[in-house]
Write a protein that holds these residues in place. Sequence first.
Motif, PDB file in Angstrom:
ATOM      1  N   ILE A  20      17.092  -0.848 -48.956  1.00  0.00           N
ATOM      2  CA  ILE A  20      16.536  -1.622 -50.059  1.00  0.00           C
ATOM      3  C   ILE A  20      15.132  -2.038 -49.652  1.00  0.00           C
ATOM      4  O   ILE A  20      14.927  -2.560 -48.546  1.00  0.00           O
ATOM      5  N   SER A  21      14.166  -1.804 -50.556  1.00  0.00           N
ATOM      6  CA  SER A  21      12.785  -2.167 -50.240  1.00  0.00           C
ATOM      7  C   SER A  21      12.632  -3.686 -50.247  1.00  0.00           C
ATOM      8  O   SER A  21      13.247  -4.383 -51.035  1.00  0.00           O
ATOM      9  N   VAL A  22      11.805  -4.163 -49.332  1.00  0.00           N
ATOM     10  CA  VAL A  22      11.522  -5.591 -49.215  1.00  0.00           C
ATOM     11  C   VAL A  22      10.044  -5.755 -49.555  1.00  0.00           C
ATOM     12  O   VAL A  22       9.215  -5.045 -48.986  1.00  0.00           O
ATOM     13  N   PRO A  23       9.658  -6.607 -50.454  1.00  0.00           N
ATOM     14  CA  PRO A  23      10.432  -7.643 -51.137  1.00  0.00           C
ATOM     15  C   PRO A  23      10.901  -7.266 -52.539  1.00  0.00           C
ATOM     16  O   PRO A  23      11.342  -8.127 -53.287  1.00  0.00           O
ATOM     17  N   TYR A  24      10.812  -6.012 -52.924  1.00  0.00           N
ATOM     18  CA  TYR A  24      11.054  -5.630 -54.320  1.00  0.00           C
ATOM     19  C   TYR A  24      12.527  -5.466 -54.688  1.00  0.00           C
ATOM     20  O   TYR A  24      12.877  -5.522 -55.851  1.00  0.00           O
ATOM     21  N   GLY A  25      13.386  -5.202 -53.692  1.00  0.00           N
ATOM     22  CA  GLY A  25      14.808  -5.071 -53.970  1.00  0.00           C
ATOM     23  C   GLY A  25      15.213  -3.744 -54.578  1.00  0.00           C
ATOM     24  O   GLY A  25      16.286  -3.633 -55.154  1.00  0.00           O
ATOM     25  N   GLU A  26      14.362  -2.726 -54.459  1.00  0.00           N
ATOM     26  CA  GLU A  26      14.669  -1.412 -55.027  1.00  0.00           C
ATOM     27  C   GLU A  26      15.416  -0.548 -54.021  1.00  0.00           C
ATOM     28  O   GLU A  26      15.113  -0.561 -52.835  1.00  0.00           O
ATOM     29  N   LYS A  27      16.375   0.240 -54.527  1.00  0.00           N
ATOM     30  CA  LYS A  27      17.165   1.122 -53.664  1.00  0.00           C
ATOM     31  C   LYS A  27      16.380   2.386 -53.342  1.00  0.00           C
ATOM     32  O   LYS A  27      15.730   2.959 -54.224  1.00  0.00           O
ATOM     33  N   HIS A  28      16.453   2.804 -52.085  1.00  0.00           N
ATOM     34  CA  HIS A  28      15.799   4.024 -51.615  1.00  0.00           C
ATOM     35  C   HIS A  28      16.717   4.711 -50.608  1.00  0.00           C
ATOM     36  O   HIS A  28      17.695   4.126 -50.157  1.00  0.00           O
ATOM     37  N   ILE A  29      16.355   5.915 -50.228  1.00  0.00           N
ATOM     38  CA  ILE A  29      17.019   6.615 -49.133  1.00  0.00           C
ATOM     39  C   ILE A  29      15.943   7.008 -48.132  1.00  0.00           C
ATOM     40  O   ILE A  29      14.948   7.636 -48.505  1.00  0.00           O
ATOM     41  N   THR A  50       8.440   0.990 -41.912  1.00  0.00           N
ATOM     42  CA  THR A  50       8.141   2.412 -41.807  1.00  0.00           C
ATOM     43  C   THR A  50       6.740   2.648 -42.352  1.00  0.00           C
ATOM     44  O   THR A  50       6.108   1.720 -42.884  1.00  0.00           O
ATOM     45  N   SER A  51       6.286   3.877 -42.293  1.00  0.00           N
ATOM     46  CA  SER A  51       4.990   4.209 -42.881  1.00  0.00           C
ATOM     47  C   SER A  51       5.023   4.041 -44.404  1.00  0.00           C
ATOM     48  O   SER A  51       3.976   3.950 -45.040  1.00  0.00           O
ATOM     49  N   GLU A  52       6.235   3.980 -44.981  1.00  0.00           N
ATOM     50  CA  GLU A  52       6.392   3.811 -46.427  1.00  0.00           C
ATOM     51  C   GLU A  52       6.527   2.353 -46.844  1.00  0.00           C
ATOM     52  O   GLU A  52       6.555   2.048 -48.034  1.00  0.00           O
ATOM     53  N   GLY A  53       6.675   1.435 -45.897  1.00  0.00           N
ATOM     54  CA  GLY A  53       6.818   0.022 -46.214  1.00  0.00           C
ATOM     55  C   GLY A  53       7.959  -0.613 -45.448  1.00  0.00           C
ATOM     56  O   GLY A  53       8.457  -0.066 -44.461  1.00  0.00           O
ATOM     57  N   MET A  54       8.376  -1.798 -45.922  1.00  0.00           N
ATOM     58  CA  MET A  54       9.439  -2.556 -45.272  1.00  0.00           C
ATOM     59  C   MET A  54      10.738  -2.358 -46.044  1.00  0.00           C
ATOM     60  O   MET A  54      10.748  -2.348 -47.279  1.00  0.00           O
ATOM     61  N   PHE A  55      11.846  -2.218 -45.288  1.00  0.00           N
ATOM     62  CA  PHE A  55      13.153  -1.970 -45.890  1.00  0.00           C
ATOM     63  C   PHE A  55      14.226  -2.757 -45.169  1.00  0.00           C
ATOM     64  O   PHE A  55      14.081  -3.115 -44.004  1.00  0.00           O
ATOM     65  N   ARG A  56      15.330  -2.973 -45.880  1.00  0.00           N
ATOM     66  CA  ARG A  56      16.502  -3.633 -45.307  1.00  0.00           C
ATOM     67  C   ARG A  56      17.611  -2.604 -45.209  1.00  0.00           C
ATOM     68  O   ARG A  56      17.918  -1.900 -46.168  1.00  0.00           O
TER      69      ARG A  56
END
Length: 185
Positions: A20-29, A50-56
């Motif tokens: 899940i992207s932080v802080p947006y709450g969107e699901k990713h793989i 990651t190079s793509e941003g922050m994730f949980r």
Amino acid sequence: MTNYMDNDEVISLLRDCDVISVPYGEKHILKQGTEVQLMQAMGGSYTVYTSEGMFRISGINADSIGRKPEPLPSIPKNISDSEFESKVWEQMKTVYDPEIPINVVDLGLIYSCEVKKDDKDGYCVSVDMTLTAPGCGMADVLVEDIKERIELLPKIKVVNVELVLDPPWSMEMMSEAARLEAGLI
């Protein structure tokens, strides 16, 4: 579980991983082999950069970064109702804001928690919680985290977590320990 990580440890994901992207709450793989830097490991979940941003990364996906999931909570057979309520609060303290290394209880996000025993020795739990900011993209994630953590307890039958924004959250709602950890004291 360790706290906020202040290191340069880079991990290559061992398999594809739901995040899940932080802080947006969107699901990713994130794909196997993606390099992640572990920023926070608290309450059984992991915040990575990651190079793509922050994730949980949730605890059920801990193996994707070479970690073991935390053991399930247990309770004694003859637990009293007040002791059971304490266990519910302990479970909520295992939920951390993915950006702030402070649990939701000490952060002051839990406004109320009502634990009622049903007629079959089970428990129903109702929680009112808020957010540090009304537009937080992680709202649904935090609500679900709290619900899932409480549901891990034996004897839980129903958990309802309600998001309320009144009264609005303020830093005065944080515990003294949380204000100290955040450098506000």
